[in-house]
Design a protein around this motif. Structure first.
Motif, PDB file in Angstrom:
ATOM      1  N   ASN A  36      -3.778  17.518  -3.158  1.00 37.66           N
ATOM      2  CA  ASN A  36      -2.461  17.029  -3.552  1.00 37.66           C
ATOM      3  C   ASN A  36      -1.775  16.570  -2.273  1.00 37.66           C
ATOM      4  O   ASN A  36      -1.987  17.144  -1.207  1.00 37.66           O
ATOM      5  CB  ASN A  36      -1.634  18.141  -4.197  1.00 37.66           C
ATOM      6  CG  ASN A  36      -2.233  18.580  -5.505  1.00 37.66           C
ATOM      7  OD1 ASN A  36      -2.981  19.545  -5.536  1.00 37.66           O
ATOM      8  ND2 ASN A  36      -1.936  17.873  -6.563  1.00 37.66           N
ATOM      9  N   TYR A  37      -0.938  15.538  -2.382  1.00 45.33           N
ATOM     10  CA  TYR A  37      -0.281  15.011  -1.191  1.00 45.33           C
ATOM     11  C   TYR A  37       1.115  14.495  -1.524  1.00 45.33           C
ATOM     12  O   TYR A  37       1.449  14.240  -2.682  1.00 45.33           O
ATOM     13  CB  TYR A  37      -1.109  13.874  -0.575  1.00 45.33           C
ATOM     14  CG  TYR A  37      -0.989  12.570  -1.331  1.00 45.33           C
ATOM     15  CD1 TYR A  37      -0.055  11.612  -0.955  1.00 45.33           C
ATOM     16  CD2 TYR A  37      -1.777  12.303  -2.441  1.00 45.33           C
ATOM     17  CE1 TYR A  37       0.070  10.409  -1.668  1.00 45.33           C
ATOM     18  CE2 TYR A  37      -1.658  11.121  -3.148  1.00 45.33           C
ATOM     19  CZ  TYR A  37      -0.728  10.184  -2.752  1.00 45.33           C
ATOM     20  OH  TYR A  37      -0.599   9.008  -3.457  1.00 45.33           O
ATOM     21  N   THR A  38       1.903  14.340  -0.472  1.00 46.34           N
ATOM     22  CA  THR A  38       3.170  13.621  -0.537  1.00 46.34           C
ATOM     23  C   THR A  38       3.179  12.635   0.620  1.00 46.34           C
ATOM     24  O   THR A  38       2.412  12.766   1.579  1.00 46.34           O
ATOM     25  CB  THR A  38       4.399  14.549  -0.433  1.00 46.34           C
ATOM     26  OG1 THR A  38       4.333  15.261   0.791  1.00 46.34           O
ATOM     27  CG2 THR A  38       4.481  15.495  -1.601  1.00 46.34           C
ATOM     28  N   VAL A  39       4.055  11.655   0.514  1.00 44.92           N
ATOM     29  CA  VAL A  39       4.208  10.658   1.568  1.00 44.92           C
ATOM     30  C   VAL A  39       5.512  10.948   2.304  1.00 44.92           C
ATOM     31  O   VAL A  39       6.542  11.188   1.682  1.00 44.92           O
ATOM     32  CB  VAL A  39       4.227   9.224   0.983  1.00 44.92           C
ATOM     33  CG1 VAL A  39       4.468   8.195   2.076  1.00 44.92           C
ATOM     34  CG2 VAL A  39       2.920   8.940   0.253  1.00 44.92           C
TER      35      VAL A  39
ATOM     36  N   SER B 207      -6.967   0.390  -4.611  1.00 45.22           N
ATOM     37  CA  SER B 207      -7.418   1.452  -3.716  1.00 45.22           C
ATOM     38  C   SER B 207      -6.716   1.264  -2.378  1.00 45.22           C
ATOM     39  O   SER B 207      -6.629   0.140  -1.868  1.00 45.22           O
ATOM     40  CB  SER B 207      -8.933   1.368  -3.534  1.00 45.22           C
ATOM     41  OG  SER B 207      -9.371   2.341  -2.621  1.00 45.22           O
ATOM     42  N   VAL B 208      -6.198   2.368  -1.819  1.00 39.51           N
ATOM     43  CA  VAL B 208      -5.519   2.333  -0.522  1.00 39.51           C
ATOM     44  C   VAL B 208      -6.229   3.300   0.417  1.00 39.51           C
ATOM     45  O   VAL B 208      -6.539   4.429   0.035  1.00 39.51           O
ATOM     46  CB  VAL B 208      -4.025   2.715  -0.667  1.00 39.51           C
ATOM     47  CG1 VAL B 208      -3.374   2.874   0.697  1.00 39.51           C
ATOM     48  CG2 VAL B 208      -3.288   1.671  -1.495  1.00 39.51           C
ATOM     49  N   LEU B 209      -6.483   2.855   1.641  1.00 36.17           N
ATOM     50  CA  LEU B 209      -7.141   3.653   2.661  1.00 36.17           C
ATOM     51  C   LEU B 209      -6.226   3.763   3.874  1.00 36.17           C
ATOM     52  O   LEU B 209      -5.711   2.760   4.365  1.00 36.17           O
ATOM     53  CB  LEU B 209      -8.464   3.001   3.080  1.00 36.17           C
ATOM     54  CG  LEU B 209      -9.219   3.676   4.227  1.00 36.17           C
ATOM     55  CD1 LEU B 209      -9.746   5.041   3.791  1.00 36.17           C
ATOM     56  CD2 LEU B 209     -10.352   2.785   4.708  1.00 36.17           C
ATOM     57  N   LEU B 210      -6.021   4.995   4.333  1.00 36.11           N
ATOM     58  CA  LEU B 210      -5.258   5.252   5.545  1.00 36.11           C
ATOM     59  C   LEU B 210      -6.172   5.943   6.536  1.00 36.11           C
ATOM     60  O   LEU B 210      -6.957   6.814   6.146  1.00 36.11           O
ATOM     61  CB  LEU B 210      -4.056   6.159   5.259  1.00 36.11           C
ATOM     62  CG  LEU B 210      -3.041   5.614   4.266  1.00 36.11           C
ATOM     63  CD1 LEU B 210      -3.352   6.089   2.869  1.00 36.11           C
ATOM     64  CD2 LEU B 210      -1.651   6.024   4.657  1.00 36.11           C
ATOM     65  N   ARG B 211      -6.069   5.567   7.795  1.00 33.87           N
ATOM     66  CA  ARG B 211      -6.850   6.238   8.833  1.00 33.87           C
ATOM     67  C   ARG B 211      -5.923   6.566   9.990  1.00 33.87           C
ATOM     68  O   ARG B 211      -4.981   5.833  10.280  1.00 33.87           O
ATOM     69  CB  ARG B 211      -7.997   5.373   9.312  1.00 33.87           C
ATOM     70  CG  ARG B 211      -9.016   5.165   8.200  1.00 33.87           C
ATOM     71  CD  ARG B 211     -10.309   4.637   8.683  1.00 33.87           C
ATOM     72  NE  ARG B 211     -10.174   3.266   9.134  1.00 33.87           N
ATOM     73  CZ  ARG B 211     -11.200   2.523   9.522  1.00 33.87           C
ATOM     74  NH1 ARG B 211     -12.404   3.015   9.526  1.00 33.87           N
ATOM     75  NH2 ARG B 211     -11.010   1.292   9.904  1.00 33.87           N
ATOM     76  N   GLY B 212      -6.196   7.687  10.628  1.00 30.65           N
ATOM     77  CA  GLY B 212      -5.382   8.095  11.763  1.00 30.65           C
ATOM     78  C   GLY B 212      -5.685   9.522  12.155  1.00 30.65           C
ATOM     79  O   GLY B 212      -6.720  10.071  11.785  1.00 30.65           O
ATOM     80  N   GLY B 213      -4.750  10.123  12.879  1.00 31.61           N
ATOM     81  CA  GLY B 213      -4.925  11.478  13.366  1.00 31.61           C
ATOM     82  C   GLY B 213      -4.191  12.485  12.510  1.00 31.61           C
ATOM     83  O   GLY B 213      -3.033  12.278  12.150  1.00 31.61           O
TER      84      GLY B 213
ATOM     85  N   CYS C  44       0.846  -1.199   0.000  1.00 34.11           N
ATOM     86  CA  CYS C  44       0.000   0.000   0.000  1.00 34.11           C
ATOM     87  C   CYS C  44       0.879   1.246   0.000  1.00 34.11           C
ATOM     88  O   CYS C  44       0.657   2.174  -0.791  1.00 34.11           O
ATOM     89  CB  CYS C  44      -0.904   0.019   1.233  1.00 34.11           C
ATOM     90  SG  CYS C  44      -2.254  -1.173   1.214  1.00 34.11           S
ATOM     91  N   LEU C  45       1.869   1.276   0.870  1.00 31.88           N
ATOM     92  CA  LEU C  45       2.761   2.436   0.957  1.00 31.88           C
ATOM     93  C   LEU C  45       3.564   2.618  -0.329  1.00 31.88           C
ATOM     94  O   LEU C  45       3.780   3.738  -0.771  1.00 31.88           O
ATOM     95  CB  LEU C  45       3.690   2.304   2.167  1.00 31.88           C
ATOM     96  CG  LEU C  45       2.983   2.458   3.515  1.00 31.88           C
ATOM     97  CD1 LEU C  45       3.897   2.024   4.647  1.00 31.88           C
ATOM     98  CD2 LEU C  45       2.498   3.886   3.714  1.00 31.88           C
ATOM     99  N   ARG C  46       3.965   1.531  -0.948  1.00 31.36           N
ATOM    100  CA  ARG C  46       4.698   1.624  -2.214  1.00 31.36           C
ATOM    101  C   ARG C  46       3.803   2.225  -3.302  1.00 31.36           C
ATOM    102  O   ARG C  46       4.247   3.066  -4.085  1.00 31.36           O
ATOM    103  CB  ARG C  46       5.197   0.244  -2.658  1.00 31.36           C
ATOM    104  CG  ARG C  46       6.090   0.304  -3.899  1.00 31.36           C
ATOM    105  CD  ARG C  46       6.325  -1.065  -4.500  1.00 31.36           C
ATOM    106  NE  ARG C  46       5.141  -1.630  -5.123  1.00 31.36           N
ATOM    107  CZ  ARG C  46       4.638  -1.241  -6.298  1.00 31.36           C
ATOM    108  NH1 ARG C  46       5.189  -0.268  -6.989  1.00 31.36           N
ATOM    109  NH2 ARG C  46       3.561  -1.826  -6.793  1.00 31.36           N
ATOM    110  N   LEU C  47       2.550   1.819  -3.345  1.00 32.46           N
ATOM    111  CA  LEU C  47       1.626   2.309  -4.371  1.00 32.46           C
ATOM    112  C   LEU C  47       1.365   3.809  -4.259  1.00 32.46           C
ATOM    113  O   LEU C  47       1.257   4.499  -5.266  1.00 32.46           O
ATOM    114  CB  LEU C  47       0.293   1.546  -4.310  1.00 32.46           C
ATOM    115  CG  LEU C  47       0.339   0.099  -4.783  1.00 32.46           C
ATOM    116  CD1 LEU C  47      -0.952  -0.625  -4.397  1.00 32.46           C
ATOM    117  CD2 LEU C  47       0.580   0.025  -6.276  1.00 32.46           C
ATOM    118  N   ILE C  48       1.263   4.322  -3.044  1.00 32.15           N
ATOM    119  CA  ILE C  48       0.944   5.742  -2.873  1.00 32.15           C
ATOM    120  C   ILE C  48       2.194   6.623  -2.781  1.00 32.15           C
ATOM    121  O   ILE C  48       2.081   7.850  -2.808  1.00 32.15           O
ATOM    122  CB  ILE C  48       0.037   5.976  -1.654  1.00 32.15           C
ATOM    123  CG1 ILE C  48       0.755   5.644  -0.347  1.00 32.15           C
ATOM    124  CG2 ILE C  48      -1.264   5.192  -1.801  1.00 32.15           C
ATOM    125  CD1 ILE C  48       0.009   6.072   0.899  1.00 32.15           C
ATOM    126  N   ALA C  49       3.376   6.015  -2.695  1.00 33.08           N
ATOM    127  CA  ALA C  49       4.630   6.754  -2.499  1.00 33.08           C
ATOM    128  C   ALA C  49       4.886   7.879  -3.506  1.00 33.08           C
ATOM    129  O   ALA C  49       5.439   8.912  -3.130  1.00 33.08           O
ATOM    130  CB  ALA C  49       5.809   5.788  -2.475  1.00 33.08           C
TER     131      ALA C  49
END
Length: 142
Positions: free
Chosen positions: A45-48, A94-100, A19-24
């Motif tokens: 827009n985002y960055t990892v 599809s990648v989903l991240l959840r957190g604060g 997942c992290l590789r795909l969104i990197a």
């Protein structure tokens, strides 16, 4: 496309590291949060940065006001989703991240991965989402 179920795509879970590789590469994702009137989803827009997502918005934006409503030093729970789907082949992921999520200080901004918003105008509100949950699914041919 035939209606035969053997010709349909298969849905599989994706492991955290994949997942992290795909969104990197960064790009466009969607932030989901409660704006006080119910669930809201905004593309950004985002960055990892490690296992965190960095994104920006306008200081006057609804998202900024909602995410700043937490206790100072605290975080607001959000979800972040990125996908790549090819409708013609009915394949993708599809990648989903959840957190604060919390606003970044000037010092944090200088030491994090840069993110350049596509829309014109000042986007001076920077946020980081530290992912506590990362999951993904891939739709592919057998």
């Amino acid at each position: 496309m035939p209606s035969d179920s053997s010709a349909r795509s298969v849905l599989n879970e994706i492991e955290r590291t994949e997942c992290l590789r795909l969104i990197a590469p960064g790009g466009i994702g969607r932030v989901a949060f409660d704006d006080g009137e119910g669930p809201t989803v905004i593309p950004v827009n985002y960055t990892v940065d490690g296992e965190s997502i960095v994104f920006r918005t306008s200081e006057s934006a609804r998202m900024n006001r909602s995410l700043l409503s937490s206790v100072p030093g605290g975080e607001v729970r959000v979800a972040f989703e990125v996908d790549r789907i090819d409708e013609a082949t009915q394949q993708g992921w599809s990648v989903l991240l959840r957190g604060g999520a919390h606003p970044l200080s000037e010092e944090e901004r200088e030491s994090t991965a840069p993110v350049e918003p596509w829309p014109a105008g000042h986007r001076g509100a920077w946020f980081s989402l530290h992912a506590t949950e990362i999951s993904g699914r891939r739709l592919h041919r057998r």
